[in-house]
Design an enzyme around this catalytic site. Structure first.
Site, mmCIF file in Angstrom:
data_model
loop_
_atom_site.group_PDB
_atom_site.id
_atom_site.type_symbol
_atom_site.label_atom_id
_atom_site.label_comp_id
_atom_site.label_asym_id
_atom_site.label_seq_id
_atom_site.Cartn_x
_atom_site.Cartn_y
_atom_site.Cartn_z
ATOM 1 N N GLU A 174 4.566 20.254 0.418
ATOM 2 C CA GLU A 174 4.169 19.299 1.474
ATOM 3 C C GLU A 174 2.766 18.736 1.239
ATOM 4 O OE1 GLU A 174 4.937 21.037 5.367
ATOM 5 O OE2 GLU A 174 7.087 20.924 5.033
ATOM 6 N N GLU A 293 13.580 22.810 2.683
ATOM 7 C CA GLU A 293 13.235 23.374 4.000
ATOM 8 C C GLU A 293 14.048 22.631 5.042
ATOM 9 O OE1 GLU A 293 9.189 24.113 5.269
ATOM 10 O OE2 GLU A 293 8.549 24.419 3.186
HETATM 11 O O1 AHR Z 1 8.662 26.953 7.092
HETATM 12 C C1 AHR Z 1 7.487 26.879 7.831
HETATM 13 C C2 AHR Z 1 6.527 25.826 7.299
HETATM 14 O O2 AHR Z 1 7.069 24.562 7.511
HETATM 15 C C3 AHR Z 1 6.254 25.850 5.820
HETATM 16 O O3 AHR Z 1 5.236 26.714 5.483
HETATM 17 C C4 AHR Z 1 5.829 24.440 5.538
HETATM 18 O O4 AHR Z 1 6.151 24.033 4.243
HETATM 19 C C5 AHR Z 1 6.525 23.617 6.602
HETATM 20 O O5 AHR Z 1 5.648 22.785 7.265
#
Ligand code: AHR
Length: 503
Positions: A174, A293
């Protein structure tokens, strides 16, 4: 109005082979994911390495093929060297991402060993927040190289003779997010990731690399971020990442269950951007997507803010411990169907996360491990959703919600597994008020019979599980007809359905 859905399944209507890595997950050094999650030396089920066996058993039940590690936001200021070597020499550090203390008692070697026991592969992320090309190369050498070189020898000195041969590597996490330690502009990230990727492939040309996409479709720089960064990384990487979390903060279940449409829109936009870069570069290569994610995340938001402020720099605080309800399980089922529908381009995905932190598996520090509601749709997809995704040809009644129009009552996909000659339909009736008459015409599967019809239905939308009670769990349904290749059932309102056919 008559509510019905008619689905046609044919072996020849293929989307693509589903990559097993579509059912990946994620363990970050965050909250209680590692400490008191997968690692708790004083737990009654812990093995000699301190790994909780009750958790390993549940991870094995889910058949998770690959797990992303060690972050997440955590990785952007992580010094992997802190987590290797003799434990009594390891130093505790501040984790800036989660305002937590990282004791470094569990690191790279422990994770690789844990992953082996959990029968899964490692997907490693490198720190491109506060570090760069050299550190990523050193880590890769430590993990994958069998030479008489500094970092290969360091691994041996730590007691690990054979290289790990880790195949999938994420180039940061990210990096567009202002919350990220060492966040970058697209140009800064593009150049850094390009040079890191180039050098990493010089060390081990067999690895697959993931270029960092936007942290979500709502980012103001989406999709410009992808188009600029991929111009740099396209030739060196194999995937671009997508991240997205969903919530029902508005407490509008009907609209919440339409949010898998947003996921599909996101996937389509990223595919379009990748293909734009491909055309611009006159490239023959098609980039794949890693939705590394995805999940529901919102129940714990307020408590987390309070906890971080009240107890900064504490060890393994209970952060992001969302307790999932029945409607969350339905949305997770819908999101899985959306991923399968794009199996031709989405070749990897990680349910974020796996244990305690926005997770299907929870642990009690003093007790056992238990299954959240979302455990079940993920389990069914991971176990029965292997094979070829078939084009969902469906005619279904539709409805509108507060923010979505033409929302299909029934979302479904079928997966054909030629190896064991099974075909499985995954379907959600997301109409919360009405049952739907569901028919499926199984063309080319005439001599098949119904093996099992699994459902999750009839629960209160807000019903949850806990250590002591599994209120929300699947049951089997016998109320259907299957005659001359035509399957018919009254699909209950708000239900998750897994219909398995075989010889
Ligand atoms: O999964 C929780 C968080 O969400 C992770 O650390 C990040 O990559 C995202 O913002």
């Amino acid at each position: 109005m008559k509510r019905e859905a008619k689905m046609v399944i044919d072996k020849d209507f293929k989307i693509d082979e589903i990559d097993k890595n579509l059912y990946g997950s994620f363990i970050e050094h965050l909250g209680r994911a590692v400490y008191t999650g997968i690692y708790q030396p004083d737990h009654p089920t812990a093995d000699k390495e301190g790994f909780r066996q009750d958790v390993i058993d549940l991870v094995k039940e889910l058949q998770v093929p690959i797990i992303r590690y060690p972050g997440g936001n955590f990785v952007s200021n992580y010094y992997w060297e802190d987590g290797v070597g003799p434990k009594d020499e390891r130093k505790a550090r501040l984790d800036l991402a989660w305002t937590t203390l990282e004791p470094n008692l569990f690191g790279l070697n422990e994770f690789v060993s844990w992953a082996k026991k959990a029968e899964t592969e490692v997907m490693m992320a490198v720190n491109l927040g506060t570090r760069g090309v050299a550190d990523a190369c050193n880590l890769l050498e430590y993990c994958n190289i069998d030479a008489n070189s500094y970092y290969s020898n360091m691994r041996r000195a730590h007691g690990y003779e054979k290289p790990y041969d880790i195949k999938v590597w994420c180039l940061g996490n990210e990096m567009d997010g202002p919350w990220q330690v060492g966040a970058k502009t697209p140009k800064e990230y593009g150049r850094l990731a390009e040079e890191t990727a180039k050098a990493m492939k010089m060390i081990d040309p067999t690895i697959k690399l993931v270029s960092c996409g936007s942290s979500g479709i709502g980012m103001p720089t989406f999709p410009k971020w992808e188009s600029i960064t991929l111009e740099h990384t396209y030739d060196y990487v194999d995937y671009v990442s997508l991240h997205q979390y969903y919530d029902n903060k508005a407490n509008d279940t009907s609209d919440y269950l339409a949010k898998s449409m947003d996921m599909e829109q996101f996937i389509k936009s990223v595919i379009a951007t990748c293909d734009y870069v491909k055309a611009k570069k006159r490239s023959k290569k098609e980039l794949k997507l890693s939705f590394d994610e995805w999940n529901v995340w919102y129940h714990s938001n307020e408590a987390d803010e309070e906890l971080k402020q009240r107890k900064p720099w504490s060890l393994a605080p209970g952060l992001l411990e969302d307790i999932y309800n029945f409607e969350d399980a339905l949305l997770v089922g819908l999101l899985l169907i959306s991923l399968m529908k794009h199996a031709d381009r989405v070749k990897m995905a990680c349910l974020a996360q796996l244990v305690n932190v926005i997770a299907p598996i929870m642990t009690d520090e003093k007790g056992g491990a238990w299954k959240q509601t979302i455990f079940y749709p993920f389990l069914h997809a991971s176990v029965y959703g292997r094979g070829i995704a078939l084009q969902p040809v469906i005619q279904t009644s539709k409805h509108d919600t507060s923010n979505h129009t033409d929302v299909t009552d029934v979302e479904a996909i079928a997966v054909y597994n030629p190896e064991n000659e099974e075909v499985t339909i995954f379907a959600v009736n997301r109409n919360i008020d009405h049952d739907v008459m569901f028919t499926s015409d199984l063309r080319g599967f005439e001599d098949y019979k119904v093996l099992e019809y699994i459902v999750m239905e009839g629960h209160d939308m807000k019903a949850v599980n806990s250590l002591l009670s599994q209120n929300v769990k699947p049951t089997t349904k016998t109320d259907y007809e299957f005659d001359s290749g035509i399957f018919t059932t009254n699909m209950k309102n708000a239900s998750w359905n897994v219909i398995r056919f075989g010889k």
